[in-house]
Design an enzyme around this catalytic site. Sequence first.
Site, PDB file in Angstrom:
ATOM      1  CB  VAL A   1      -0.950  -0.023   1.220  1.00  0.00           C
ATOM      2  CG1 VAL A   1      -1.884   1.186   1.214  1.00  0.00           C
ATOM      3  CG2 VAL A   1      -1.765  -1.317   1.225  1.00  0.00           C
ATOM      4  CG  ASN A  20      -3.804  14.020  -6.275  1.00  0.00           C
ATOM      5  OD1 ASN A  20      -4.356  13.889  -7.355  1.00  0.00           O
ATOM      6  ND2 ASN A  20      -4.452  14.359  -5.177  1.00  0.00           N
ATOM      7  CG  HIS A  53      -4.719 -14.844 -32.826  1.00  0.00           C
ATOM      8  ND1 HIS A  53      -3.407 -14.985 -32.438  1.00  0.00           N
ATOM      9  CD2 HIS A  53      -5.408 -15.828 -32.185  1.00  0.00           C
ATOM     10  CE1 HIS A  53      -3.315 -15.997 -31.598  1.00  0.00           C
ATOM     11  NE2 HIS A  53      -4.517 -16.531 -31.429  1.00  0.00           N
ATOM     12  CD  GLU A  89       6.807  -3.609  -8.615  1.00  0.00           C
ATOM     13  OE1 GLU A  89       7.581  -2.789  -8.079  1.00  0.00           O
ATOM     14  OE2 GLU A  89       6.043  -4.335  -7.963  1.00  0.00           O
TER      15      GLU A  89
END
Length: 557
Positions: A289, A294, A513, A538
Site C-alpha cells: 500500500v 496524486n 490472429h 514497478e
Amino acid sequence: MAHDGAEMPKTVILPDLLSLTEAALSPVAALLAGAQAGLRRAVDTGGKVSGAALEARQFEAHALSWLATYVESLRQLRAWAGRIADAGSFGEMEGLILQIGFGEYLAQIAGGIPMSQGEVARLADLGLSWTPEGAAATLVAQGNTPATRARLVALMRDNHGRATFGATGLDDDLEMIRDQFRRYAEERVVPHAHDWHLKDELIPMAIIEELAELGVFGLTIPEEFGGLGLSKASMVVVSEELSRGYIGVGSLGTRSEIAAELILCGGTDAQKAHWLPKLASGEILPTAVFTEPNTGSDLGSLRTRAVKVGEDWEITGNKTWITHAARTHVMTLLARTDPDTTDYRGLSMFLAEKTPGTDEAPFPTPGMTGGEIEVLGYRGMKEYELGFDGFRVKGENLLGGVPGQGFKQLMQTFESARIQTAARAIGVAQSALEVGLQYAEDRKQFGKSLIEFPRVAGKLAMMAVEIMVARQLTYHSARQKDHDKRCDLEAGMAKLLGARVAWAAADNALQIHGGNGFALEYRISRILCDARILNIFEGAAEIQAQVIARRLLDGAA
C-alpha cells in the site's frame, strides 16, 4: 553438439559466430562510454549531475539508457552463448538466436532504438554517429535475414511444446523447478485463466493454497524463518512459468517476496520471527500500500499520515492502485510520520494488520474503506482505491521500530521487485509466442498455414530471439542479487526491455490472429491486456529510463 558456427555445415549461421559476436562488443561498449561521458559533461554542475539539466535533456538521457540496455543485452547474450557452448549445448537454434539477436540489435544501435511506438532513440540525439565495421558490419548485413528467420522458425516448429526455444543456460536444479511449475501452470492455470479474466474473478483460493503447498510464498525466505531458502534465480523461473499461465498467478508470489524482503532488510528480530514464517507458509497474504491518487511515481510526496496515539498509530489518508487489497491479511503501508516534512525523509513503513474481506464485505476492518478499480487486464487479484480514517496500527508493527526509515526500506526492495517484473514479462511474452505459433500452425489461408508466410514466420522468430535476450538479462540480474552485488542498474534494464518485449510479442501474436485476435473469446486478447501493465507498474518505462540514466551518469563522474 557443435561449439561454434564454423562447425555447423549446411546452415545460414555465419562462420566463427562466437568469435564474431565477441568482437562486435568492443565498438558498442566504446560507443556507450562516449555517450556517457558526453552527456555527463552536458549536465554537470560543479562536479554533480544537475537534476534540472538532466530533465531538460530527458530525451538524450533516455536514449542513453536504451543504448546501455542494448549493450548490456548483447553482452549477456554473448555470455550465455559462451556458457552453453562450454557445456556442449550450443546447437543450431541457439546459434540462430545469437546471430539474429546481434544482427538486429547492432542495426538498431546504428539506426535507431525504439523506446516506444513513436519514439526512437538515435545516436545523433547523443551527438554521436557510428558506421559498423568489421565483425559488427558483418552481423548487421547478414545476421538477421529472411533466411535466418525462416530457419529459426523451422526449428521452432519441431521444438513446439518444449519449455523454451533454445537452451536457457540454467543448471539442472533450476530446469527441474521450471518443469515442475510449467506442468502445474498447464494443468491448473491455463485452462481457467481466460475465464477468470472474462468474468473479472479473483484467482480461486484453491490455487493460492496449492501455491502455498508448492512453497511459492516462501521460496526465497531463509529456512530459519520457515522458507525454502532458495535463490532469486529460482524465484525468476517460478514467476516466469506461472506468469506464462496467467500474470495474476505469477504475481501472487511477488506479493510475498516483496513483503518478506521488506521485513528481512528492515524489520526487527521480533518482526522477522513473527511475520516471516506466516508469509512463507501462505497463512497470511500481504498487499503493498504505497501509491496515492496524486503522487504516482513520486513516492516522496505522499500525504497519508500516521499519528502516534499512546503506543499505537492512527493512519488517515487515501491510497490507490492497491493490488489484492480485499482478501489479504497484512498491508505494507507507507505513511508520513513527520508532519513537518514534505519529502521522503518523513515516511515510515507499517505492517498494518487487517481482516480479509469477502465478496459481500471486502473491507470489514474499522477505519478502512475501499472500492474496486475496473481494469483492462491483470485482473485476478483486482485493483482497489483505499481510504483510511483513524485506522489503527499496533505500535509494534512500525517496521524496524524507528520512524522515518520507510522510503529507505522500500528502496531496498526495488532490485527484487524489478527482477520479478522482468520475469513476469518473460512469462507473458512466452505465452504470446506459444499462442501465436499455435494459431499460425492451425489457421489455413490461401491453401496453407499462416506460418508458411514469411512475415508471419518473421514475427515469431523475432519474438523467440527477443525473449531469450530479455531472459538472459533477467537471469544475470538475479545472479548478481544472489551474489549480494548491487544490481539496480541491471534489474532496471531487465524490466525496461522485458516490458517492451512482452508488449511487442502480445501485439504481434494478436496481429497473427487477425480479426479473431480482437475477439474476447481468444486468449491472445487477454494476453495483450495483461502485457500492457508491464510498462507501467514497478516503475513506468519513462521513470525506469530516468533512473538508469542517473546511475549511468553518476557512474561516469
